[in-house]
Design a protein around this motif. Structure first.
Motif, PDB file in Angstrom:
ATOM      1  N   CYS A  72       0.831  -1.215   0.000  1.00 56.97           N
ATOM      2  CA  CYS A  72       0.000   0.000   0.000  1.00 56.97           C
ATOM      3  C   CYS A  72       0.862   1.260   0.000  1.00 56.97           C
ATOM      4  O   CYS A  72       2.016   1.247   0.455  1.00 56.97           O
ATOM      5  CB  CYS A  72      -0.904  -0.010   1.229  1.00 56.97           C
ATOM      6  SG  CYS A  72      -0.016   0.284   2.761  1.00 56.97           S
ATOM      7  N   PHE A  74       0.567   3.768   1.811  1.00 59.89           N
ATOM      8  CA  PHE A  74       0.881   4.243   3.171  1.00 59.89           C
ATOM      9  C   PHE A  74       2.250   3.708   3.587  1.00 59.89           C
ATOM     10  O   PHE A  74       3.115   4.463   4.031  1.00 59.89           O
ATOM     11  CB  PHE A  74      -0.200   3.784   4.168  1.00 59.89           C
ATOM     12  CG  PHE A  74       0.173   4.011   5.605  1.00 59.89           C
ATOM     13  CD1 PHE A  74       0.251   5.302   6.105  1.00 59.89           C
ATOM     14  CD2 PHE A  74       0.472   2.947   6.453  1.00 59.89           C
ATOM     15  CE1 PHE A  74       0.630   5.533   7.428  1.00 59.89           C
ATOM     16  CE2 PHE A  74       0.839   3.162   7.770  1.00 59.89           C
ATOM     17  CZ  PHE A  74       0.916   4.464   8.260  1.00 59.89           C
ATOM     18  N   ALA A 102       2.535  -3.517   6.585  1.00 61.96           N
ATOM     19  CA  ALA A 102       3.121  -2.980   7.815  1.00 61.96           C
ATOM     20  C   ALA A 102       4.342  -3.805   8.233  1.00 61.96           C
ATOM     21  O   ALA A 102       5.350  -3.267   8.703  1.00 61.96           O
ATOM     22  CB  ALA A 102       2.077  -2.984   8.921  1.00 61.96           C
ATOM     23  N   SER A 236      -9.145   2.423   5.145  1.00 63.27           N
ATOM     24  CA  SER A 236      -7.709   2.385   5.456  1.00 63.27           C
ATOM     25  C   SER A 236      -7.266   3.617   6.241  1.00 63.27           C
ATOM     26  O   SER A 236      -8.015   4.582   6.363  1.00 63.27           O
ATOM     27  CB  SER A 236      -6.894   2.339   4.165  1.00 63.27           C
ATOM     28  OG  SER A 236      -7.393   1.393   3.260  1.00 63.27           O
ATOM     29  N   VAL A 237      -6.016   3.573   6.661  1.00 66.90           N
ATOM     30  CA  VAL A 237      -5.435   4.684   7.418  1.00 66.90           C
ATOM     31  C   VAL A 237      -5.595   5.999   6.635  1.00 66.90           C
ATOM     32  O   VAL A 237      -5.387   6.047   5.431  1.00 66.90           O
ATOM     33  CB  VAL A 237      -3.945   4.382   7.744  1.00 66.90           C
ATOM     34  CG1 VAL A 237      -3.124   4.117   6.502  1.00 66.90           C
ATOM     35  CG2 VAL A 237      -3.306   5.488   8.545  1.00 66.90           C
ATOM     36  N   VAL A 326      -5.160  -4.846   1.472  1.00 66.88           N
ATOM     37  CA  VAL A 326      -5.924  -6.093   1.355  1.00 66.88           C
ATOM     38  C   VAL A 326      -6.937  -6.239   2.489  1.00 66.88           C
ATOM     39  O   VAL A 326      -8.086  -6.630   2.269  1.00 66.88           O
ATOM     40  CB  VAL A 326      -4.936  -7.285   1.315  1.00 66.88           C
ATOM     41  CG1 VAL A 326      -5.673  -8.607   1.371  1.00 66.88           C
ATOM     42  CG2 VAL A 326      -4.074  -7.194   0.071  1.00 66.88           C
ATOM     43  N   TYR A 328      -8.720  -4.155   4.255  1.00 63.98           N
ATOM     44  CA  TYR A 328      -9.973  -3.410   4.100  1.00 63.98           C
ATOM     45  C   TYR A 328     -10.697  -3.744   2.800  1.00 63.98           C
ATOM     46  O   TYR A 328     -11.924  -3.771   2.759  1.00 63.98           O
ATOM     47  CB  TYR A 328      -9.723  -1.900   4.260  1.00 63.98           C
ATOM     48  CG  TYR A 328      -9.561  -1.567   5.719  1.00 63.98           C
ATOM     49  CD1 TYR A 328     -10.663  -1.319   6.523  1.00 63.98           C
ATOM     50  CD2 TYR A 328      -8.306  -1.600   6.321  1.00 63.98           C
ATOM     51  CE1 TYR A 328     -10.525  -1.094   7.883  1.00 63.98           C
ATOM     52  CE2 TYR A 328      -8.159  -1.378   7.682  1.00 63.98           C
ATOM     53  CZ  TYR A 328      -9.269  -1.122   8.454  1.00 63.98           C
ATOM     54  OH  TYR A 328      -9.141  -0.917   9.799  1.00 63.98           O
TER      55      TYR A 328
HETATM   56  S1  SF4 Z   1      -3.939  -1.975   6.988  1.00 68.75           S
HETATM   57 FE1  SF4 Z   1      -3.942  -1.322   4.834  1.00 68.75          FE
HETATM   58  S2  SF4 Z   1      -3.273   0.826   4.865  1.00 68.75           S
HETATM   59 FE2  SF4 Z   1      -2.695  -0.074   6.833  1.00 68.75          FE
HETATM   60  S3  SF4 Z   1      -0.581  -0.749   6.512  1.00 68.75           S
HETATM   61 FE3  SF4 Z   1      -1.923  -2.504   6.110  1.00 68.75          FE
HETATM   62  S4  SF4 Z   1      -2.266  -2.477   3.900  1.00 68.75           S
HETATM   63 FE4  SF4 Z   1      -1.466  -0.442   4.477  1.00 68.75          FE
END
Ligand code: SF4
Length: 377
Positions: A72, A74, A102, A236-237, A326, A328
């Motif tokens: 992503c 982010f 993450a 998402s964030v 993925v 969300y």
């Molecule tokens: S939850 Fe979604 S936006 Fe947050 S780090 Fe994981 S993939 Fe990226």
């Protein structure tokens, strides 16, 4: 009062508060996921701040060179800021195994950015007693690692003090959110996100003072915000208030949210009662908190969303999902079905992290509002 929060966000990560903390010899740790218990770092005398990416959508050449493009934006945005030295003042980084994006971000951070202390917690995906036992072991290991690294012992009294500071912050944010339930709240969704962003970018004690001042000002001001539809934002964030502003510019008011930077960050206090230790209370709160889409079963999250829709009298939900997020994306069909069963329409938007909301997004929001029967300006 409100400008104080904007100043923090516009100068982050090199804010006056963080630099002052460092100048006084304090340690600053960055955390990467809401399943990382901040109270433990706070109790150790460390300033925990949340690592976020660029304030706006931007080219991610460095981030995409190290993290494959189907992570992503982010994760790639955070990594790019790290690679460019924007977080070089950090003394530690703490992550959680919440999703692959993450997790890989943490690995690359450790490898290429070289922040001195690093720790990752394995986060179970369930809420069973076995999952709580596993997560508690992770929390204990994290605290022991921190104690060993800093050559200190963290006492129960210190943990209780930190729980008090963080719970006060949660209670004040709850007060702010209560105002959003009013027919004409004194604060917009975009302004609320400014406050929330600041909440994880500064010492909590100072944030609590700032927020108390803002609440006092809001009550005294008599200021009201109007919208022709009450919306909730989920997905998402999200850290760019401009995105919410672009939705509100179409005439709606965002009054509720289910994001890891909003309600899911502050909603549940740490409850210390009976025989449980402060550390057990922290562990239980973090795993039982308003769940992320990665958790199973999804019903707990969906029930909370429905509850929010009722409490804040929401007419429709806007879901913004970052491409390749993925957790969300896969949750969407079930969430849509659940919301529809309660007669709540949902608008699904694919976005990149940091988006300010394009013309295309505004057109879709406008059509959604028309569908809701709202009068668009
Ligand atoms: S939850 Fe979604 S936006 Fe947050 S780090 Fe994981 S993939 Fe990226």
């Amino acid at each position: 009062m409100f400008e104080r929060f904007q100043t923090i966000n516009s100068t982050f990560p090199r804010t006056d508060h963080i630099l002052e903390y460092k100048n006084r010899g304090g340690l600053v740790f960055g955390w990467l996921c809401t399943y990382v218990p901040e109270e433990i770092m706070h109790a150790a005398g460390v300033l925990p701040i949340r690592i976020t990416g660029y304030n706006q959508e931007t080219e991610l050449e460095d981030g995409s060179a190290y993290l494959y493009i189907n992570n992503c934006s982010f994760s790639r945005s955070c990594l790019q800021m790290g690679l460019r030295g924007e977080y070089e003042f950090l003394d530690g980084v703490v992550g959680g195994s919440t999703c692959d994006g993450a997790r890989r971000l943490f690995d690359l951070w450790r490898n290429y950015i070289g922040t001195p202390f690093h720790h990752v917690l394995s986060i179970p995906r369930k809420f069973t007693e076995e999952a709580h036992t596993l997560y508690y072991q992770q929390v204990v290991q994290f605290m022991e690692h921190l104690e060993q690294y800093l050559d200190i012992e963290i006492s129960d009294e210190q943990l209780l003090h930190s729980i008090g500071v963080y719970n006060e912050s949660r209670a004040l944010l709850k007060e702010l959110y209560e105002l959003r339930k009013l027919d004409n709240p004194p604060i917009t969704g975009a302004e609320t996100l400014e406050v929330l962003n600041a909440s994880f970018r500064m010492p909590k004690e100072i944030f609590n003072q700032y927020l108390s001042d803002l609440l006092r000002d809001l009550s005294a001001s008599g200021c009201t915000r109007n919208g022709n539809a009450r919306l909730m934002v989920t997905g998402s964030v999200l850290t760019n208030p401009e995105f919410i502003r672009s939705i509100e510019s179409q005439g709606a008011l965002v009054v509720a949210d289910d994001l890891c930077t909003s309600t899911r960050y502050w909603s549940d206090p740490v409850l210390v009662s009976g025989d449980i230790t402060p550390l057990q209370a922290i562990s239980r709160r973090y795993l039982n908190n308003f769940p992320c889409a990665r958790m199973f079963p999804s019903d707990e999250r969906f029930n909370r969303i429905i509850e929010l829709c009722r409490d804040y009298r929401v007419h429709g939900v806007v879901s913004q999902i970052i491409r390749y997020c993925v957790a969300y994306a896969h949750d969407m069909p079930l969430l849509t079905q659940r919301l529809q069963s309660y007669g709540i329409p949902i608008l699904a938007l694919d976005v990149e992290y940091g988006t300010s909301g394009s013309g295309q997004i505004q057109t879709r929001v406008q059509a959604f509002l028309e569908m809701l029967g709202a009068k668009v300006r």
